[in-house]
Design an enzyme around this catalytic site. Structure first.
Site, PDB file in Angstrom:
ATOM      1  N   GLY A 143       0.822  -1.195   0.000  1.00 23.53           N
ATOM      2  CA  GLY A 143       0.000   0.000   0.000  1.00 23.53           C
ATOM      3  C   GLY A 143       0.860   1.250   0.000  1.00 23.53           C
ATOM      4  O   GLY A 143       2.021   1.236   0.418  1.00 23.53           O
ATOM      5  N   CYS A 144       0.297   2.367  -0.461  1.00 26.24           N
ATOM      6  CA  CYS A 144       1.068   3.604  -0.598  1.00 26.24           C
ATOM      7  C   CYS A 144       1.524   4.146   0.753  1.00 26.24           C
ATOM      8  O   CYS A 144       2.705   4.462   0.952  1.00 26.24           O
ATOM      9  CB  CYS A 144       0.270   4.631  -1.382  1.00 26.24           C
ATOM     10  SG  CYS A 144      -1.415   4.908  -0.795  1.00 26.24           S
ATOM     11  N   PHE A 145       0.586   4.279   1.714  1.00 25.18           N
ATOM     12  CA  PHE A 145       0.980   4.705   3.054  1.00 25.18           C
ATOM     13  C   PHE A 145       1.968   3.717   3.662  1.00 25.18           C
ATOM     14  O   PHE A 145       2.951   4.108   4.321  1.00 25.18           O
ATOM     15  CB  PHE A 145      -0.240   4.806   3.966  1.00 25.18           C
ATOM     16  CG  PHE A 145      -1.050   6.056   3.818  1.00 25.18           C
ATOM     17  CD1 PHE A 145      -0.469   7.312   3.931  1.00 25.18           C
ATOM     18  CD2 PHE A 145      -2.423   5.995   3.606  1.00 25.18           C
ATOM     19  CE1 PHE A 145      -1.225   8.474   3.829  1.00 25.18           C
ATOM     20  CE2 PHE A 145      -3.189   7.138   3.495  1.00 25.18           C
ATOM     21  CZ  PHE A 145      -2.593   8.384   3.601  1.00 25.18           C
ATOM     22  N   SER A 146       1.719   2.430   3.463  1.00 25.14           N
ATOM     23  CA  SER A 146       2.573   1.397   4.033  1.00 25.14           C
ATOM     24  C   SER A 146       4.007   1.558   3.548  1.00 25.14           C
ATOM     25  O   SER A 146       4.963   1.476   4.330  1.00 25.14           O
ATOM     26  CB  SER A 146       2.060   0.009   3.673  1.00 25.14           C
ATOM     27  OG  SER A 146       0.708  -0.127   4.013  1.00 25.14           O
TER      28      SER A 146
END
Length: 350
Positions: A143-146
């Site tokens: 994921g992008c935030f991850s």
């Protein structure tokens, strides 16, 4: 040449895969799909006159690598289909990111119909899992935030330098992360003069962060994560506050980060010096605009000796290093290419 297909090319993530692969020197685009079909410029005006005609997914033929930019249930189904054809598959969604089935089904609110594939999939932060990525047939793109948070905190977790129960993160994201479907929160009159916190308890990417950082730390960690949408289109700023187990300083931390990422060409430790006596100290910290449209993650940091706090600032493009472009980096590794092939473009300024 590598023959590549993109399933779900009408969305932002699939469109970014196409945009970057059109300039990749070792790739031929075999096909790109959309259930509605049509010319690619009907969905992505920037690809006007590229000659790409979207086909129905059922017409997709075998090829070397397939990118999936689909809703979760469809990704699970299509991954099995293309793996059976002998393709390497890079899933840009969330279908295979978690290692524990019960956790995945609780977080995503559905039964996973191909858990054997989830057990086979490699989590696609190649700075942590390069050898596994090189040998994988199925990649679970992070994921992008991850991506922003894991890359920000990995050097500290790997050396057990901080309190693992107090990892406090605010993630600020552009609205491209919402996708192409209309949403009130991403509607310009709503977001244009606004900052919009959402899912402040139980955001799905928190589980990914804790999974990967726990593996690095060798113990369970707790990430206290608050996501916020901002009135920009692409990009993420992760502001991470962590608390060291013993006193340190900025120079020591920068040295540790440079050593950790010395073989990671797309992670840049942002180490500009502080300005002596400056009232407004901003030059030592990375800007989101610096990485938009790229596969780079810039990481800056500082140390508050008075309060015993490390601040780590991580910026990346939510559909670049946080999405489509890291998928292409993983493709390069899977296919025996130099990982930076076709990905070395820098951001625009201004």
């Amino acid at each position: 040449m590598i023959n590549v297909g993109i399933v779900g090319a009408s969305g932002y993530m699939g469109g970014e895969v196409l945009r970057v692969l059109m300039d990749h020197p070792q790739v031929d685009i075999a096909w790109a799909t959309s259930r509605a079909g049509g010319r690619i410029e009907e969905y992505h005006p920037n690809l006007y006159d590229s000659g790409i005609e979207l086909i129905h997914p059922e017409r997709a033929t075998p090829c070397d690598v397939v990118f999936l930019a689909l809703p979760t249930a469809a990704s699970i189904r299509e991954s099995a289909r293309f793996l059976a054809m002998g393709a390497k598959v890079i899933d840009l969604g969330s279908a295979f990111r978690l290692r524990d089935r019960a956790t995945w089904e609780r977080v995503y609110g559905q039964t996973h119909g191909q858990w054997r594939l989830a057990e086979q999939a490699v989590y696609g932060i190649n700075e942590l899992h390069r050898a596994d990525v090189e040998n994988a047939s199925l990649i679970a793109n992070p994921g992008c935030f991850s991506s922003a948070v894991i890359l920000a905190l990995a050097p500290l977790m790997a050396k057990n330098l901080v309190d693992t129960e107090r990892l406090v993160v605010t993630g600020i994201s552009g609205t491209a992360g919402v996708g192409t479907e209309l949403s009130r929160a991403a509607h310009h009159p709503e977001i244009g003069n606004n900052l919009l916190p959402y899912n402040v308890v139980g955001h799905r990417h928190s589980v990914e962060m804790e999974q990967e950082l726990s593996l690095l730390a060798g113990q369970a960690v707790s990430v206290h994560f608050t996501p916020v949408y901002a009135p920009i289109v692409r990009g993420i700023l992760a502001v991470c506050h962590v608390f060291p187990l013993k006193s340190t300083d900025r120079d020591d931390l920068l040295g540790r980060y440079r050593a950790y990422y010395q073989d990671a060409p797309f992670v840049k430790v942002y180490d500009l010096p502080k300005e002596v006596n400056a009232a407004w100290q901003y030059k030592p910290y990375p800007w989101v605009s610096s990485v938009v449209g790229t596969n780079y993650c810039f990481i800056g940091l500082d140390y508050d000796a008075e309060r015993g706090r490390i601040s780590v600032l991580s910026v990346l493009d939510s559909v670049g290093k946080g999405g489509a472009q890291v998928g292409i980096e993983n493709m390069n590794l899977m296919c025996g290419l130099e990982r930076s092939t076709g990905l070395q473009r820098r951001g625009l300024h201004p």
